[in-house]
Design a protein around this motif. Structure first.
Motif, PDB file in Angstrom:
ATOM      1  N   LYS A  86      57.614  94.621  24.712  1.00  0.00           N
ATOM      2  CA  LYS A  86      58.658  93.731  24.200  1.00  0.00           C
ATOM      3  C   LYS A  86      59.814  94.481  23.537  1.00  0.00           C
ATOM      4  CE  LYS A  86      55.456  89.920  23.181  1.00  0.00           C
ATOM      5  NZ  LYS A  86      54.922  89.035  22.129  1.00  0.00           N
ATOM      6  N   ARG A  87      59.594  95.723  23.147  1.00  0.00           N
ATOM      7  CA  ARG A  87      60.638  96.416  22.396  1.00  0.00           C
ATOM      8  C   ARG A  87      61.840  96.737  23.280  1.00  0.00           C
ATOM      9  NH1 ARG A  87      57.087 100.955  23.283  1.00  0.00           N
ATOM     10  NH2 ARG A  87      58.185 102.642  24.329  1.00  0.00           N
ATOM     11  N   PRO A  88      63.058  96.736  22.710  1.00  0.00           N
ATOM     12  CA  PRO A  88      64.246  97.080  23.503  1.00  0.00           C
ATOM     13  C   PRO A  88      64.165  98.515  24.012  1.00  0.00           C
ATOM     14  CG  PRO A  88      64.845  96.042  21.421  1.00  0.00           C
ATOM     15  CD  PRO A  88      63.392  96.369  21.333  1.00  0.00           C
ATOM     16  N   ARG A  89      64.642  98.709  25.219  1.00  0.00           N
ATOM     17  CA  ARG A  89      64.760 100.063  25.764  1.00  0.00           C
ATOM     18  C   ARG A  89      66.147 100.632  25.539  1.00  0.00           C
ATOM     19  NH1 ARG A  89      59.586  98.548  25.989  1.00  0.00           N
ATOM     20  NH2 ARG A  89      58.323 100.080  27.092  1.00  0.00           N
ATOM     21  N   SER A  90      67.078  99.774  25.168  1.00  0.00           N
ATOM     22  CA  SER A  90      68.435 100.237  24.852  1.00  0.00           C
ATOM     23  C   SER A  90      69.037  99.310  23.807  1.00  0.00           C
ATOM     24  CB  SER A  90      69.317 100.265  26.108  1.00  0.00           C
ATOM     25  OG  SER A  90      69.420  98.978  26.678  1.00  0.00           O
ATOM     26  N   VAL A  91      69.909  99.881  22.982  1.00  0.00           N
ATOM     27  CA  VAL A  91      70.605  99.122  21.948  1.00  0.00           C
ATOM     28  C   VAL A  91      72.099  99.396  22.075  1.00  0.00           C
ATOM     29  CG1 VAL A  91      70.933  98.758  19.473  1.00  0.00           C
ATOM     30  CG2 VAL A  91      68.642  99.238  20.370  1.00  0.00           C
ATOM     31  N   VAL A  92      72.882  98.337  22.175  1.00  0.00           N
ATOM     32  CA  VAL A  92      74.338  98.454  22.232  1.00  0.00           C
ATOM     33  C   VAL A  92      74.899  97.824  20.964  1.00  0.00           C
ATOM     34  CG1 VAL A  92      76.432  97.827  23.466  1.00  0.00           C
ATOM     35  CG2 VAL A  92      74.347  98.368  24.747  1.00  0.00           C
ATOM     36  N   PHE A  93      75.700  98.606  20.242  1.00  0.00           N
ATOM     37  CA  PHE A  93      76.289  98.094  19.005  1.00  0.00           C
ATOM     38  C   PHE A  93      77.633  97.442  19.309  1.00  0.00           C
ATOM     39  CE2 PHE A  93      73.137  99.593  16.202  1.00  0.00           C
ATOM     40  CZ  PHE A  93      72.673 100.805  16.708  1.00  0.00           C
ATOM     41  N   VAL A  94      77.823  96.222  18.805  1.00  0.00           N
ATOM     42  CA  VAL A  94      79.045  95.458  19.063  1.00  0.00           C
ATOM     43  C   VAL A  94      79.640  95.002  17.735  1.00  0.00           C
ATOM     44  CG1 VAL A  94      78.274  94.703  21.330  1.00  0.00           C
ATOM     45  CG2 VAL A  94      77.714  93.312  19.318  1.00  0.00           C
ATOM     46  N   GLU A  95      80.925  94.654  17.771  1.00  0.00           N
ATOM     47  CA  GLU A  95      81.610  94.204  16.569  1.00  0.00           C
ATOM     48  C   GLU A  95      81.197  92.793  16.184  1.00  0.00           C
ATOM     49  OE1 GLU A  95      83.159  97.685  15.761  1.00  0.00           O
ATOM     50  OE2 GLU A  95      83.633  95.929  14.545  1.00  0.00           O
TER      51      GLU A  95
ATOM     52  N   LYS B 123      76.412  78.664  18.782  1.00  0.00           N
ATOM     53  CA  LYS B 123      75.365  79.265  19.607  1.00  0.00           C
ATOM     54  C   LYS B 123      75.893  80.502  20.319  1.00  0.00           C
ATOM     55  CE  LYS B 123      72.066  78.152  23.266  1.00  0.00           C
ATOM     56  NZ  LYS B 123      71.563  77.095  24.197  1.00  0.00           N
ATOM     57  N   VAL B 124      75.091  81.555  20.324  1.00  0.00           N
ATOM     58  CA  VAL B 124      75.477  82.784  21.012  1.00  0.00           C
ATOM     59  C   VAL B 124      75.562  82.521  22.508  1.00  0.00           C
ATOM     60  CG1 VAL B 124      74.798  85.152  21.554  1.00  0.00           C
ATOM     61  CG2 VAL B 124      74.455  84.266  19.242  1.00  0.00           C
ATOM     62  N   MET B 125      76.657  82.917  23.116  1.00  0.00           N
ATOM     63  CA  MET B 125      76.869  82.707  24.545  1.00  0.00           C
ATOM     64  C   MET B 125      76.313  83.912  25.307  1.00  0.00           C
ATOM     65  SD  MET B 125      80.635  80.853  24.621  1.00  0.00           S
ATOM     66  CE  MET B 125      81.475  82.148  23.691  1.00  0.00           C
ATOM     67  N   LYS B 126      75.050  83.789  25.668  1.00  0.00           N
ATOM     68  CA  LYS B 126      74.385  84.908  26.318  1.00  0.00           C
ATOM     69  C   LYS B 126      74.900  85.166  27.730  1.00  0.00           C
ATOM     70  CE  LYS B 126      70.244  85.214  23.540  1.00  0.00           C
ATOM     71  NZ  LYS B 126      68.775  85.356  23.518  1.00  0.00           N
ATOM     72  N   ARG B 127      75.458  84.147  28.357  1.00  0.00           N
ATOM     73  CA  ARG B 127      76.053  84.372  29.683  1.00  0.00           C
ATOM     74  C   ARG B 127      77.154  85.416  29.585  1.00  0.00           C
ATOM     75  NH1 ARG B 127      78.049  79.331  33.146  1.00  0.00           N
ATOM     76  NH2 ARG B 127      75.786  79.034  33.133  1.00  0.00           N
ATOM     77  N   ASP B 128      77.976  85.324  28.522  1.00  0.00           N
ATOM     78  CA  ASP B 128      79.042  86.309  28.326  1.00  0.00           C
ATOM     79  C   ASP B 128      78.457  87.699  28.079  1.00  0.00           C
ATOM     80  OD1 ASP B 128      81.437  84.176  26.515  1.00  0.00           O
ATOM     81  OD2 ASP B 128      80.681  84.167  28.571  1.00  0.00           O
ATOM     82  N   LEU B 129      77.362  87.741  27.305  1.00  0.00           N
ATOM     83  CA  LEU B 129      76.741  89.037  27.026  1.00  0.00           C
ATOM     84  C   LEU B 129      76.187  89.665  28.305  1.00  0.00           C
ATOM     85  CD1 LEU B 129      74.848  88.333  23.667  1.00  0.00           C
ATOM     86  CD2 LEU B 129      76.945  89.635  24.000  1.00  0.00           C
ATOM     87  N   ARG B 130      75.607  88.846  29.154  1.00  0.00           N
ATOM     88  CA  ARG B 130      75.070  89.385  30.410  1.00  0.00           C
ATOM     89  C   ARG B 130      76.193  89.908  31.298  1.00  0.00           C
ATOM     90  NH1 ARG B 130      72.259  84.395  30.327  1.00  0.00           N
ATOM     91  NH2 ARG B 130      70.172  84.592  29.452  1.00  0.00           N
ATOM     92  N   GLU B 131      77.315  89.176  31.309  1.00  0.00           N
ATOM     93  CA  GLU B 131      78.437  89.628  32.134  1.00  0.00           C
ATOM     94  C   GLU B 131      78.997  90.959  31.624  1.00  0.00           C
ATOM     95  OE1 GLU B 131      81.251  86.473  32.109  1.00  0.00           O
ATOM     96  OE2 GLU B 131      80.091  85.178  33.474  1.00  0.00           O
ATOM     97  N   ASP B 132      79.024  91.130  30.311  1.00  0.00           N
ATOM     98  CA  ASP B 132      79.623  92.341  29.728  1.00  0.00           C
ATOM     99  C   ASP B 132      78.647  93.504  29.606  1.00  0.00           C
ATOM    100  OD1 ASP B 132      81.642  90.400  27.375  1.00  0.00           O
ATOM    101  OD2 ASP B 132      81.996  90.980  29.469  1.00  0.00           O
ATOM    102  N   TYR B 133      77.369  93.190  29.384  1.00  0.00           N
ATOM    103  CA  TYR B 133      76.410  94.262  29.080  1.00  0.00           C
ATOM    104  C   TYR B 133      75.147  94.218  29.941  1.00  0.00           C
ATOM    105  CZ  TYR B 133      79.267  94.383  24.848  1.00  0.00           C
ATOM    106  OH  TYR B 133      80.315  94.450  23.968  1.00  0.00           O
ATOM    107  N   GLY B 134      75.084  93.297  30.893  1.00  0.00           N
ATOM    108  CA  GLY B 134      73.862  93.150  31.674  1.00  0.00           C
ATOM    109  C   GLY B 134      73.774  94.069  32.873  1.00  0.00           C
ATOM    110  N   TYR B 135      73.987  95.355  32.649  1.00  0.00           N
ATOM    111  CA  TYR B 135      73.923  96.329  33.739  1.00  0.00           C
ATOM    112  C   TYR B 135      73.228  97.586  33.223  1.00  0.00           C
ATOM    113  CZ  TYR B 135      77.928  97.821  30.978  1.00  0.00           C
ATOM    114  OH  TYR B 135      78.741  98.178  29.932  1.00  0.00           O
TER     115      TYR B 135
END
Length: 517
Positions: A484-493, A502-514
């Motif tokens: 379950k632990r993250p394999r990567s951490v991205v720091f954002v503002e 509500k956090v828009m996870k669709r936007d997060l996937r588009e920006d960081y889901g690679y």
């Protein structure tokens, strides 16, 4: 049909056939039946009654399978625990299940030391001497073998509680009935036959629905079940060769690790006839490679979840045969990315947010109904009502169906992450991350991964730059199971939010889901 009858039927038809193979030990069907009888008597002596929960915390062993059948004979409920769980997670699951008896391996004993409500008399050690007041598995096997218990419950009685990650940090116990297993096996597995000899290799953990269903299918089919404690490529290849294995179930990650193993081609796997895969998305390059590397093997993609008691759709072997005209091969290559079609004995639909069927090609949520569906979540009525609507189980998986009725996954309505066959709740990981004093906010998404299907990525707003990626991953490792632990951490503002906060996870996937190169 009570599931304990699966063993009784096979024992009557092929009594002298090996039923279980485990680390040099072999038990015939008649020997297994005797051990189960003794175990049931031992459990009864401990005061186990109908409806009591019998929990296990151990890697795959023959004991776990014997325990399931002994529990079924007593109309008790079998509760396999995820042996990867950390102390906090295990405590939550045990508190929810409130087992009458806990069977546990030596390496996991430290995890229960702080549970004041669990008395020593409730603990049975599986592979080590018992502590003061505790019991041992071997002690329970000393009971009389000929005193039989005949279950008196109904087919709709719960026989298994299997925990799965929910949309919150609280685990949910899926109640599966005797009919959940019986209706599936009777429709898909041929009963034991003296003239049909097969060996199954059990690799998937028994706390996973695919593992338990696979074990019960092997017993009902009168097959020999070769059991692995945990998956490891070299050991899998050795067992498959030495035991002349005919059938195996693998999650995509396992299949890829086998083919990537340096000595893969040195093993004789010619006995293999069927490989079933599932529990996580299968990358098309991986299954195409497998089709080439395992000539003569029939592949089956089985899709389902704990709440549906395993398979509800299947991509059959013929769709894995990449032969024909260029146009036919192109169609089959496209279908390799699907989860196939619904099985004949279960109803499957893709519906919109109002529960109405969508048109071919449109994305909606997969729902299913039939006798094998779960009874509900143990002591969680609100969660049950949210998942079972009008008799349909809402799977949380988004998909679309083509004009030929093949179903293609398109994401998950509830943001679940599937890593190597394991279900991960983003909210659970987020809560752990936000318990760190230097984390302001956190969001979890899944990113594509060729080996694991998906990997866990954390998007973090930190309070100060003194905290780094290794620190947060280590923090999660202390509180969560390793997968379950993250394999990567991205720091954002900041995290993107809608007007409702509500956090828009669709936007997060588009920006960081690679994947990060």
């Amino acid at each position: 049909m009570n599931t304990s009858e699966f063993l009784m039927i096979a024992g009557a038809i092929v009594p002298d056939r090996p039923a279980l193979l485990f680390e040099g030990q072999s038990f015939t069907y008649s020997q297994m039946q005797e051990r189960v009888n003794r175990l049931a008597n031992g459990l009864a002596d401990l005061g186990v009654e109908p409806g009591d929960r019998i929990a296990t915390m151990q890697v795959n062993t023959h004991q776990n399978i014997e325990l399931y059948f002994a529990a079924a004979m007593l109309d008790a409920i079998y509760v396999p625990m995820n042996f990867r769980a950390k102390e906090e997670e295990l405590a939550q699951m045990l508190e929810i299940a409130s087992p009458r008896v806990l069977f546990i391996g030596e390496r996991y004993l430290p995890l229960i030391e702080g549970l004041e409500w669990l008395s020593p008399e409730q603990v049975v050690t599986l592979d080590c001497p018992p502590g003061v007041g505790q019991h041992s598995y071997e002690e329970l096997l000393q009971g009389p073998p000929d005193e039989l218990h005949f279950p008196e419950g109904d087919d709709d009685d719960t026989t298994v509680i299997m925990f799965t990650s929910g949309t919150t940090s609280v685990p949910k116990g899926v109640q599966l009935t005797h009919d959940s297993f019986g209706s599936y096996l009777l429709a898909t597995v041929e009963p034991a036959d003296p003239d049909v000899v097969e060996t199954n290799l059990l690799t998937v953990p028994l706390y996973h629905i695919a593992g338990l269903q696979g074990a019960l299918a092997a017993i009902y089919g009168g097959r020999t079940l070769a059991i692995m404690r945990q998956f490891e490529p070299r050991e899998w290849l050795k067992l498959a060769q030495n035991c002349q294995v005919n059938r195996a179930m693998l999650v995509p990650t396992m299949l890829k690790r086998l083919m990537d193993f340096p000595g893969f081609k040195e093993y004789d796997l010619s006995s293999l006839k069927v490989i079933t895969y599932g529990a996580a998305p299968m990358p098309v390059p991986v299954i195409r490679q497998a089709i080439e590397e395992f000539p003569g093997v029939r592949f089956i993609n089985a899709f389902g979840q704990t709440e549906t008691a395993s398979t509800i759709t299947m991509l059959p072997p013929e769709d894995h045969v990449l032969e024909g005209t260029p146009a036919e091969v192109e169609v089959k290559l496209r279908r390799l990315s699907s989860i196939g079609k619904p099985l004949d004995d279960v109803e499957v639909m893709i519906v919109d947010e109002e529960g109405k069927p969508v048109a071919a090609g449109d994305v909606g949520e997969i729902v299913a109904r039939g006798s094998r569906m779960m009874k509900g979540y143990w002591q969680q009525q609100d969660a049950t009502v949210d998942t079972i609507k009008g008799g349909w189980v809402y799977t949380g998986d988004l998909a679309y169906q083509d004009e030929d009725e093949y179903i293609y996954l398109a994401g998950r309505a509830r943001d679940f992450i599937k890593r190597g066959g394991e279900m991960i709740s983003p909210e659970e990981v987020e809560q752990v991350l936000m318990s760190h004093p230097q984390v302001e906010e956190a969001a979890i998404i899944g990113i594509p991964d060729l080996e694991w299907g998906e990997e866990v990525r954390a998007l973090v707003v930190r309070r100060s730059e003194t905290v780094d990626e290794p620190t947060l991953i280590d923090h999660c490792s202390q509180h969560l199971a390793s997968f379950k632990r993250p394999r990567s951490v991205v720091f954002v503002e900041q995290l993107p939010r809608n007007v409702m906060g509500k956090v828009m996870k669709r936007d997060l996937r588009e920006d960081y889901g690679y994947p990060i190169e």
